[in-house]
Design a protein around this motif. Sequence first.
Motif, PDB file in Angstrom:
ATOM      1  N   LEU A  78      35.064  -4.867  16.078  1.00 16.97           N
ATOM      2  CA  LEU A  78      34.991  -3.878  15.567  1.00 16.97           C
ATOM      3  C   LEU A  78      35.651  -2.675  16.823  1.00 16.97           C
ATOM      4  O   LEU A  78      35.494  -1.695  17.394  1.00 16.97           O
ATOM      5  CB  LEU A  78      34.203  -2.885  15.725  1.00 16.97           C
ATOM      6  CG  LEU A  78      33.229  -4.589  14.456  1.00 16.97           C
ATOM      7  CD1 LEU A  78      31.742  -4.128  14.132  1.00 16.97           C
ATOM      8  CD2 LEU A  78      33.810  -3.229  13.272  1.00 16.97           C
ATOM      9  N   TRP A 106      35.089 -16.629  11.250  1.00 11.94           N
ATOM     10  CA  TRP A 106      33.621 -15.433  11.371  1.00 11.94           C
ATOM     11  C   TRP A 106      34.889 -14.224  10.806  1.00 11.94           C
ATOM     12  O   TRP A 106      34.505 -13.464   9.959  1.00 11.94           O
ATOM     13  CB  TRP A 106      33.589 -14.958  12.529  1.00 11.94           C
ATOM     14  CG  TRP A 106      32.572 -13.910  12.786  1.00 11.94           C
ATOM     15  CD1 TRP A 106      33.319 -12.598  13.236  1.00 11.94           C
ATOM     16  CD2 TRP A 106      31.219 -13.428  12.408  1.00 11.94           C
ATOM     17  NE1 TRP A 106      31.366 -11.454  12.841  1.00 11.94           N
ATOM     18  CE2 TRP A 106      31.460 -12.396  12.534  1.00 11.94           C
ATOM     19  CE3 TRP A 106      30.435 -14.446  11.303  1.00 11.94           C
ATOM     20  CZ2 TRP A 106      29.731 -11.829  12.109  1.00 11.94           C
ATOM     21  CZ3 TRP A 106      29.511 -13.743  11.219  1.00 11.94           C
ATOM     22  CH2 TRP A 106      28.733 -12.625  11.860  1.00 11.94           C
ATOM     23  N   PHE A 114      17.386  -4.809  21.929  1.00 12.91           N
ATOM     24  CA  PHE A 114      16.615  -4.628  23.168  1.00 12.91           C
ATOM     25  C   PHE A 114      16.246  -3.390  23.843  1.00 12.91           C
ATOM     26  O   PHE A 114      16.953  -3.148  24.487  1.00 12.91           O
ATOM     27  CB  PHE A 114      17.277  -5.410  23.778  1.00 12.91           C
ATOM     28  CG  PHE A 114      16.517  -6.720  24.128  1.00 12.91           C
ATOM     29  CD1 PHE A 114      15.290  -7.901  23.478  1.00 12.91           C
ATOM     30  CD2 PHE A 114      17.761  -7.181  23.348  1.00 12.91           C
ATOM     31  CE1 PHE A 114      15.510  -8.803  23.648  1.00 12.91           C
ATOM     32  CE2 PHE A 114      18.374  -8.736  22.255  1.00 12.91           C
ATOM     33  CZ  PHE A 114      16.667  -9.343  22.977  1.00 12.91           C
ATOM     34  N   ARG A 123      33.664  -5.350   7.807  1.00 14.63           N
ATOM     35  CA  ARG A 123      32.798  -5.670   8.602  1.00 14.63           C
ATOM     36  C   ARG A 123      33.433  -4.373   9.034  1.00 14.63           C
ATOM     37  O   ARG A 123      32.688  -3.428  10.190  1.00 14.63           O
ATOM     38  CB  ARG A 123      32.988  -5.897   9.403  1.00 14.63           C
ATOM     39  CG  ARG A 123      32.305  -7.580   9.329  1.00 14.63           C
ATOM     40  CD  ARG A 123      31.890  -8.452  10.327  1.00 14.63           C
ATOM     41  NE  ARG A 123      31.271  -7.965  10.666  1.00 14.63           N
ATOM     42  CZ  ARG A 123      29.753  -8.498  10.395  1.00 14.63           C
ATOM     43  NH1 ARG A 123      29.881  -9.481   8.940  1.00 14.63           N
ATOM     44  NH2 ARG A 123      28.614  -8.154  11.095  1.00 14.63           N
ATOM     45  N   TRP A 169      11.575 -12.370  22.788  1.00 12.04           N
ATOM     46  CA  TRP A 169      12.864 -13.710  22.919  1.00 12.04           C
ATOM     47  C   TRP A 169      13.010 -14.892  24.270  1.00 12.04           C
ATOM     48  O   TRP A 169      12.315 -13.731  25.272  1.00 12.04           O
ATOM     49  CB  TRP A 169      13.606 -12.324  22.827  1.00 12.04           C
ATOM     50  CG  TRP A 169      14.993 -12.426  23.685  1.00 12.04           C
ATOM     51  CD1 TRP A 169      15.793 -12.524  24.215  1.00 12.04           C
ATOM     52  CD2 TRP A 169      16.447 -13.450  22.579  1.00 12.04           C
ATOM     53  NE1 TRP A 169      17.479 -12.935  24.891  1.00 12.04           N
ATOM     54  CE2 TRP A 169      17.795 -13.307  23.383  1.00 12.04           C
ATOM     55  CE3 TRP A 169      16.100 -13.452  21.074  1.00 12.04           C
ATOM     56  CZ2 TRP A 169      18.838 -14.187  22.228  1.00 12.04           C
ATOM     57  CZ3 TRP A 169      17.435 -14.078  20.553  1.00 12.04           C
ATOM     58  CH2 TRP A 169      18.464 -14.506  21.181  1.00 12.04           C
ATOM     59  N   PHE A 185      26.194 -18.684  16.576  1.00  8.46           N
ATOM     60  CA  PHE A 185      27.583 -17.754  16.797  1.00  8.46           C
ATOM     61  C   PHE A 185      28.521 -18.787  17.442  1.00  8.46           C
ATOM     62  O   PHE A 185      29.744 -18.510  16.803  1.00  8.46           O
ATOM     63  CB  PHE A 185      27.047 -16.683  17.162  1.00  8.46           C
ATOM     64  CG  PHE A 185      27.183 -16.201  16.049  1.00  8.46           C
ATOM     65  CD1 PHE A 185      26.763 -15.383  15.250  1.00  8.46           C
ATOM     66  CD2 PHE A 185      25.085 -15.079  16.324  1.00  8.46           C
ATOM     67  CE1 PHE A 185      26.522 -14.384  13.805  1.00  8.46           C
ATOM     68  CE2 PHE A 185      24.354 -15.076  15.632  1.00  8.46           C
ATOM     69  CZ  PHE A 185      24.984 -14.402  14.514  1.00  8.46           C
ATOM     70  N   GLY A 230      30.721  -9.999  19.507  1.00 12.12           N
ATOM     71  CA  GLY A 230      31.256 -11.029  18.412  1.00 12.12           C
ATOM     72  C   GLY A 230      32.961 -11.332  19.422  1.00 12.12           C
ATOM     73  O   GLY A 230      33.455 -11.639  20.371  1.00 12.12           O
ATOM     74  N   CYS A 234      26.699  -2.988  16.910  1.00 10.96           N
ATOM     75  CA  CYS A 234      26.797  -3.345  15.170  1.00 10.96           C
ATOM     76  C   CYS A 234      26.686  -4.795  14.262  1.00 10.96           C
ATOM     77  O   CYS A 234      27.273  -5.818  15.023  1.00 10.96           O
ATOM     78  CB  CYS A 234      28.074  -2.899  14.524  1.00 10.96           C
ATOM     79  SG  CYS A 234      29.561  -1.795  15.292  1.00 10.96           S
ATOM     80  N   MET A 248      20.838 -18.771  19.331  1.00 10.35           N
ATOM     81  CA  MET A 248      21.146 -17.841  18.976  1.00 10.35           C
ATOM     82  C   MET A 248      22.749 -18.322  18.923  1.00 10.35           C
ATOM     83  O   MET A 248      24.146 -17.918  18.070  1.00 10.35           O
ATOM     84  CB  MET A 248      21.146 -16.818  19.040  1.00 10.35           C
ATOM     85  CG  MET A 248      21.475 -15.113  18.344  1.00 10.35           C
ATOM     86  SD  MET A 248      21.487 -14.965  16.649  1.00 10.35           S
ATOM     87  CE  MET A 248      20.104 -13.908  17.338  1.00 10.35           C
ATOM     88  N   ASP A 308      23.318 -11.414  28.147  1.00 10.28           N
ATOM     89  CA  ASP A 308      22.118 -11.552  26.943  1.00 10.28           C
ATOM     90  C   ASP A 308      22.715 -10.134  26.998  1.00 10.28           C
ATOM     91  O   ASP A 308      21.419  -8.975  28.011  1.00 10.28           O
ATOM     92  CB  ASP A 308      21.250 -12.104  27.154  1.00 10.28           C
ATOM     93  CG  ASP A 308      19.957 -12.646  26.314  1.00 10.28           C
ATOM     94  OD1 ASP A 308      19.667 -10.863  25.871  1.00 10.28           O
ATOM     95  OD2 ASP A 308      19.723 -13.432  26.346  1.00 10.28           O
ATOM     96  N   PRO A 338      21.593  -7.441  18.121  1.00  9.66           N
ATOM     97  CA  PRO A 338      19.864  -7.131  18.100  1.00  9.66           C
ATOM     98  C   PRO A 338      19.779  -6.031  18.406  1.00  9.66           C
ATOM     99  O   PRO A 338      20.428  -5.663  19.946  1.00  9.66           O
ATOM    100  CB  PRO A 338      19.479  -8.212  19.135  1.00  9.66           C
ATOM    101  CG  PRO A 338      20.778  -9.173  19.946  1.00  9.66           C
ATOM    102  CD  PRO A 338      22.055  -8.211  18.785  1.00  9.66           C
ATOM    103  N   ALA A 361      26.945  -6.788  21.521  1.00  8.77           N
ATOM    104  CA  ALA A 361      27.292  -8.059  20.581  1.00  8.77           C
ATOM    105  C   ALA A 361      28.017  -7.875  20.085  1.00  8.77           C
ATOM    106  O   ALA A 361      28.669  -7.587  18.490  1.00  8.77           O
ATOM    107  CB  ALA A 361      25.950  -7.871  19.792  1.00  8.77           C
ATOM    108  N   SER A 393      27.197 -15.512  22.787  1.00  7.00           N
ATOM    109  CA  SER A 393      28.311 -16.573  22.362  1.00  7.00           C
ATOM    110  C   SER A 393      29.300 -16.408  23.226  1.00  7.00           C
ATOM    111  O   SER A 393      30.506 -15.806  22.668  1.00  7.00           O
ATOM    112  CB  SER A 393      28.336 -16.520  20.924  1.00  7.00           C
ATOM    113  OG  SER A 393      29.172 -17.454  20.154  1.00  7.00           O
TER     114      SER A 393
END
Length: 212
Positions: free
Chosen positions: A94, A57, A149, A65, A38, A50, A90, A144, A46, A127, A147, A88, A111
């Motif tokens: 959630l 979305w 890591f 979701r 990465w 997004f 978003g 959810c 990425m 990140d 990625p 992540a 994003s």
Amino acid sequence: MIETLPRVVAAPPGKPVREGAADGQARARRLAQRPESWDRDEAAGMAARFDAAAADWESDRGGYRRPPLADALARDGPFGPGPAAEIASGTGLLTSLIQDVWPAVVAVDLSPGMLARARAGARVRADASRLPLAAGCAGAVVICDGPLFAAEVTRVLAPGAPLVWSNALGRGAPFYLATELVTEALAAASGRPWRAVQSEAHWGRWAVLRPV
Ligand SMILES: C[S@@+](CC[C@H](N)C(=O)[O-])C[C@H]1O[C@@H](n2cnc3c(N)ncnc32)[C@H](O)[C@@H]1O
């Protein structure tokens, strides 16, 4: 050690098929197994994808979701104290579910466009490969459809604390990883074995993983 619980939330007809899911899954596996692949360019691409998806979305993809995460949180507790780190996160669809278990949530996303729509939790643009969080600070990490890591997940988790993992479209999700692979990545990163409880709910799948 993976325990599979029977499904209790039925899958209705009409599950969407995501074009490009196979490519997404190949990237998800690569990042879980070779996180050093990465780089800044991939991160920028990425984030741009997004950012472009952010406005639509929730109307396009919001409806399905929540059930897998809700099922995981309802069935694999009780959980220890927070705060939780949602990686992540978003648009924050959630986050309120996570706050029902851990009222303090740090919501991290790459994003700015996605994050700007979120309202809940302490929102941080970052990140997941380099989390701006202290070692051992999180009572849970929740990912959810993001990625993995694993070195960062295991670094920020408090001793014994869980990773809650879900894919809203299960094996059809672009960020889908098999529980076996998630478990292996966490074990490789932490140098100790992990166990998992998993199930299916609605169109998705979830796993809660804890160090042994
Ligand atoms: C499929 S969306 C899921 C968003 C949210 N969890 C949900 O279910 O609605 C994936 C999210 O992962 C974020 N993301 C991708 N790579 C990331 C990284 N390296 N660090 C942090 N966030 C990342 C994207 O910006 C995007 O918001």
